[in-house]
Write an enzyme that holds these catalytic residues in place. Structure first.
Site, PDB file in Angstrom:
ATOM      1  CB  SER A 135     -47.971  -9.196   7.472  1.00 17.46           C
ATOM      2  OG  SER A 135     -48.406  -8.351   6.445  1.00 17.46           O
ATOM      3  CE  LYS A 161     -51.057  -6.746   7.957  1.00 19.17           C
ATOM      4  NZ  LYS A 161     -50.624  -5.707   8.916  1.00 19.17           N
ATOM      5  CE  LYS A 163     -49.184  -5.603   4.449  1.00 20.08           C
ATOM      6  NZ  LYS A 163     -49.477  -4.318   5.109  1.00 20.08           N
ATOM      7  CG  ASP A 189     -52.765  -3.807   6.175  1.00 26.24           C
ATOM      8  OD1 ASP A 189     -53.405  -2.768   5.892  1.00 26.24           O
ATOM      9  OD2 ASP A 189     -51.628  -3.788   6.694  1.00 26.24           O
ATOM     10  CD  GLU A 214     -53.358  -3.416   9.409  1.00 25.13           C
ATOM     11  OE1 GLU A 214     -53.403  -4.676   9.370  1.00 25.13           O
ATOM     12  OE2 GLU A 214     -52.304  -2.803   9.617  1.00 25.13           O
ATOM     13  CG  ASP A 239     -51.091   0.517  10.110  1.00 22.80           C
ATOM     14  OD1 ASP A 239     -50.417   1.361  10.728  1.00 22.80           O
ATOM     15  OD2 ASP A 239     -50.538  -0.358   9.409  1.00 22.80           O
ATOM     16  CE  LYS A 263     -47.713  -1.186  11.211  1.00 21.66           C
ATOM     17  NZ  LYS A 263     -47.757  -0.764   9.794  1.00 21.66           N
ATOM     18  N   GLY A 291     -46.265  -4.352  12.862  1.00 24.10           N
ATOM     19  CA  GLY A 291     -44.834  -4.529  12.631  1.00 24.10           C
ATOM     20  C   GLY A 291     -44.389  -3.712  11.445  1.00 24.10           C
TER      21      GLY A 291
HETATM   22  O1  OSB Z   1     -49.371  -1.957   7.052  1.00 29.03           O
HETATM   23  O2  OSB Z   1     -48.893  -3.249   8.656  1.00 29.03           O
HETATM   24  C1  OSB Z   1     -48.552  -2.658   7.637  1.00 29.03           C
HETATM   25  C2  OSB Z   1     -45.025  -3.703   6.690  1.00 29.03           C
HETATM   26  C3  OSB Z   1     -44.494  -2.488   6.309  1.00 29.03           C
HETATM   27  C4  OSB Z   1     -45.285  -1.367   6.314  1.00 29.03           C
HETATM   28  C5  OSB Z   1     -46.616  -1.455   6.713  1.00 29.03           C
HETATM   29  C6  OSB Z   1     -47.151  -2.665   7.114  1.00 29.03           C
HETATM   30  C7  OSB Z   1     -46.351  -3.808   7.071  1.00 29.03           C
HETATM   31  C8  OSB Z   1     -46.845  -5.154   7.386  1.00 29.03           C
HETATM   32  C9  OSB Z   1     -45.875  -6.178   7.873  1.00 29.03           C
HETATM   33  O3  OSB Z   1     -47.990  -5.490   7.229  1.00 29.03           O
HETATM   34  C10 OSB Z   1     -45.690  -6.124   9.335  1.00 29.03           C
HETATM   35  C11 OSB Z   1     -44.575  -7.012   9.824  1.00 29.03           C
HETATM   36  O4  OSB Z   1     -44.701  -8.221   9.709  1.00 29.03           O
HETATM   37  O5  OSB Z   1     -43.560  -6.497  10.332  1.00 29.03           O
HETATM   38 MG    MG Z   2     -51.154  -2.015   8.120  1.00 28.58          MG
END
Ligand code: OSB
Ligand code: MG
Length: 368
Positions: A135, A161, A163, A189, A214, A239, A263, A291
């Site tokens: 991510s 991915k 953001k 995402d 996402e 998510d 998750k 994650g």
């Molecule tokens: O939306 O998936 C998410 C991290 C913290 C809170 C929400 C998200 C995320 C990530 C990183 O996208 C996920 C990771 O690499 O642990």
């Molecule tokens: Mg997410």
């Protein structure tokens, strides 16, 4: 098994680089860990709640409070413990899924260690290694983003991915596609940063052949995601909106998601996460493991979950070094874009005493 002690431990770990999402910028991770002591074995749980209620309504301080005030006392009152009965014992308490997940994880770890079985075997894993995605946070400039993506691709990550948020969406996606080509598995995402009024704008992502988008809309706007899905070609993945197997089944029936990010913390634990996997698989909906910047403890369990047959897309199961210079367990290290599924009893990993002590902010033994 009889519960004889529960320790809450707050740890604080610096991130290797700031991680920016549409809901804020993290420079360090504070994590609530749980250690349950039973007459047979000890178990570790990791609560994925962040320090502030920005990703979800849960936050670390509230998780510690609800565990100490309600969840752990209820488990003690219920008598001998069995991991598969934890969710039922905690069911009368509304919400607080991340706190419940951490407690169930710790009890499950203790139980599996006592029986010499692994999380992977218990959950039904069918692979001994899983492909890993990463991510990538929002950056100040497109060149900085391209450098970051190049670094991750060089490390072997098999899926990227990005953001996104309004003002950082089409251009960064276009830049990554132009620079690294159409072969890269790419997804985005939004962490709820858009509204249905942005449907035409989000359709501008269509030409880039993304695996998925996402959670573009609000957590509660499941119907909006179904409407959006009719206006864009990119598959919609949920998510934040998926909090249980029941909510997953409803979202699928509404046509609100073509893919689901699972998750365990968000849905109340690894056992509910497996039920979501089962529901999605029955409906032909691919899933992947999300994650929450886990330490090696949560990462170990996530990797086990990601080895179930329905996890057909690479997850956010990155190596420890993606976030932490020093992990509290032996680090998870990518091998040709994959992580090995731990095979030892329970989580298959334990905290390293020195590393754990170095990042511990506070510990609290709960009165049982
Ligand atoms: O939306 O998936 C998410 C991290 C913290 C809170 C929400 C998200 C995320 C990530 C990183 O996208 C996920 C990771 O690499 O642990
Ligand atoms: Mg997410």
């Amino acid at each position: 098994m009889k519960l004889t002690g529960v320790e809450l431990r707050r740890v604080g770990m610096p991130l290797v680089a700031p991680f920016r999402t549409s809901f804020g910028t993290q420079t360090r991770r504070e994590v609530l860990l749980l250690r349950v002591v039973t007459d047979e074995a000890e178990g570790w749980g990791e609560c994925v709640a962040m320090t502030e209620p920005l990703y979800s309504s849960e936050y670390l301080g509230a998780a510690a409070d609800v565990l100490r005030t309600f969840l752990v006392p209820a488990l003690v009152t219920a008598g001998p413990i069995d991991a598969h009965a934890v969710a039922e014992v905690l069911e009368p308490f509304r919400g607080h899924r991340m706190a419940k997940a951490a407690l169930e994880m710790a009890v499950l770890d203790a139980e599996l260690r006592a029986e010499g079985r692994s999380f992977a075997r218990e959950l039904g894993a069918v692979h001994d290694r899983v492909p890993c995605g990463v991510s990538v946070g929002i950056m100040d400039t497109v060149p900085a983003l391209l450098d970051a993506v190049e670094g991750y691709l060089d490390e072997g990550y098999v899926r990227i991915k990005l953001k996104i948020e309004p003002g950082w969406d089409v251009e960064p996606v276009r830049a990554v596609r132009e620079r690294f080509g159409d072969e890269v598995l790419l997804q985005v995402d939004a962490n709820t940063a858009y509204t249905l009024a942005d449907a035409r704008h989000l359709a501008r992502l269509d030409p880039f052949d993304l695996l998925l988008i996402e959670q573009p809309l609000d957590e509660e706007d499941v119907l909006g995601h179904a409407d959006l899905a009719r206006h864009i070609r990119t598959p919609v993945c949920l998510d934040e909106s998926i909090v249980s197997a029941r909510s997953a089944a409803a979202a699928i029936r509404l046509g609100a998601c073509a893919v689901v990010n699972i998750k365990p913390g968000r849905v109340g634990g690894y056992l509910e996460a497996r039920r979501i996997h089962d529901v999605c698989t029955a409906h032909g909906i691919p899933v992947w493991c999300g994650g929450m910047l886990e330490t090696g403890l949560g990462r170990a369990a996530n990797v086990a979950l990601a080895a179930l047959p329905g996890f057909t897309l690479p997850g956010d199961t990155s190596g420890s070094a993606r976030y932490y210079r020093t992990d509290i367990t032996d680090p998870f290290v990518l091998d040709e874009g994959h992580l090995a599924v731990p095979a030892g009893p329970g989580l298959g990993v334990v905290p390293l005493a020195d590393e754990l002590a170095a990042v511990t902010l506070s510990t609290e033994w709960l009165a049982l």
